[in-house]
Design a protein around this motif. Structure first.
Motif, PDB file in Angstrom:
ATOM      1  N   ILE A  70      40.303  36.723  33.212  1.00 51.77           N
ATOM      2  CA  ILE A  70      39.431  37.888  33.109  1.00 51.77           C
ATOM      3  C   ILE A  70      38.096  37.321  32.660  1.00 51.77           C
ATOM      4  N   LYS A  94      37.392  49.582  33.002  1.00 53.62           N
ATOM      5  CA  LYS A  94      37.540  48.825  34.244  1.00 53.62           C
ATOM      6  C   LYS A  94      37.589  47.330  33.944  1.00 53.62           C
ATOM      7  N   VAL A  95      38.558  46.649  34.550  1.00 59.59           N
ATOM      8  CA  VAL A  95      38.766  45.219  34.325  1.00 59.59           C
ATOM      9  C   VAL A  95      38.896  44.521  35.674  1.00 59.59           C
ATOM     10  N   ARG A  96      38.264  43.371  35.801  1.00 60.24           N
ATOM     11  CA  ARG A  96      38.402  42.539  37.007  1.00 60.24           C
ATOM     12  C   ARG A  96      39.272  41.345  36.650  1.00 60.24           C
ATOM     13  N   ARG A  98      41.190  37.877  38.013  1.00 61.95           N
ATOM     14  CA  ARG A  98      41.272  36.821  39.037  1.00 61.95           C
ATOM     15  C   ARG A  98      42.649  36.191  38.910  1.00 61.95           C
ATOM     16  N   THR A 108      41.251  38.592  43.730  1.00 62.36           N
ATOM     17  CA  THR A 108      40.738  39.463  42.680  1.00 62.36           C
ATOM     18  C   THR A 108      41.352  40.847  42.811  1.00 62.36           C
ATOM     19  N   VAL A 109      41.651  41.441  41.672  1.00 60.65           N
ATOM     20  CA  VAL A 109      42.104  42.829  41.663  1.00 60.65           C
ATOM     21  C   VAL A 109      41.403  43.526  40.500  1.00 60.65           C
ATOM     22  N   ASP A 110      40.975  44.754  40.743  1.00 61.74           N
ATOM     23  CA  ASP A 110      40.349  45.563  39.698  1.00 61.74           C
ATOM     24  C   ASP A 110      41.359  46.618  39.259  1.00 61.74           C
ATOM     25  N   LYS A 133      41.468  39.345  48.571  1.00 58.26           N
ATOM     26  CA  LYS A 133      41.775  40.595  47.876  1.00 58.26           C
ATOM     27  C   LYS A 133      43.282  40.698  47.683  1.00 58.26           C
ATOM     28  N   ARG A 136      47.527  45.753  45.175  1.00 58.35           N
ATOM     29  CA  ARG A 136      48.263  46.378  44.070  1.00 58.35           C
ATOM     30  C   ARG A 136      49.537  46.964  44.617  1.00 58.35           C
TER      31      ARG A 136
END
Length: 139
Positions: A70, A94-96, A98, A108-110, A133, A136
């Motif tokens: 993160i 909100k968190v990104r 890797r 990457t997922v948010d 990408k 989820r």
């Protein structure tokens, strides 16, 4: 003789009084502010986050060990051999994330970390060459 005694007593009494008097205090230093207590503001809220990583060509894939980052938190941590890891101190919001898995491109997922309940992030990481990408997964 009584006069002499008084005179002697007066000198001794003065000396004793001077010896037992409290020492003169130095002038107080410039008044400094007392130490401040820790901020009374609410502490930074963090969320409980569990990440589950799966890897494969498609579908739910197989559990896979991974490296999680993160960037905003400067967090760099490994999952266990089953691709799971609880993340410490993730701020609410909100968190990104890797994700690095052997045999896959970094992806990457948010997600949104909620502070009032645990957030589980299930991620499918496609094999190399299928984009950056992550997908989820839902229960």
């Amino acid at each position: 003789m009584p006069m002499r005694f008084m005179s002697l007593c007066a000198g001794v009494c003065t000396a004793v009084a001077a010896a037992t008097a409290p020492a003169a205090q130095p002038p107080p230093a410039a008044a400094s502010a007392p130490p401040q207590p820790p901020s009374a503001a609410a502490p930074a809220q963090s969320a409980r986050v569990l990440v589950q990583v799966r890897f494969g060509v498609e579908g739910p894939g197989m559990p896979a060990p991974a490296r999680l980052q993160i960037p905003a938190m400067r967090l760099d941590i490994d999952t266990d051999e089953h691709g799971e890891r609880a993340l410490p101190g993730v701020p609410k919001g909100k968190v990104r994330l890797r994700i690095f898995v052997a045999g896959a491109d970094p992806c990457t997922v948010d997600f949104v970390a909620a502070g009032d309940k645990a957030t589980t992030v299930k991620v499918f990481v496609p094999k190399r060459g299928r984009g950056d990408k992550c997908n989820r997964l839902t229960d």
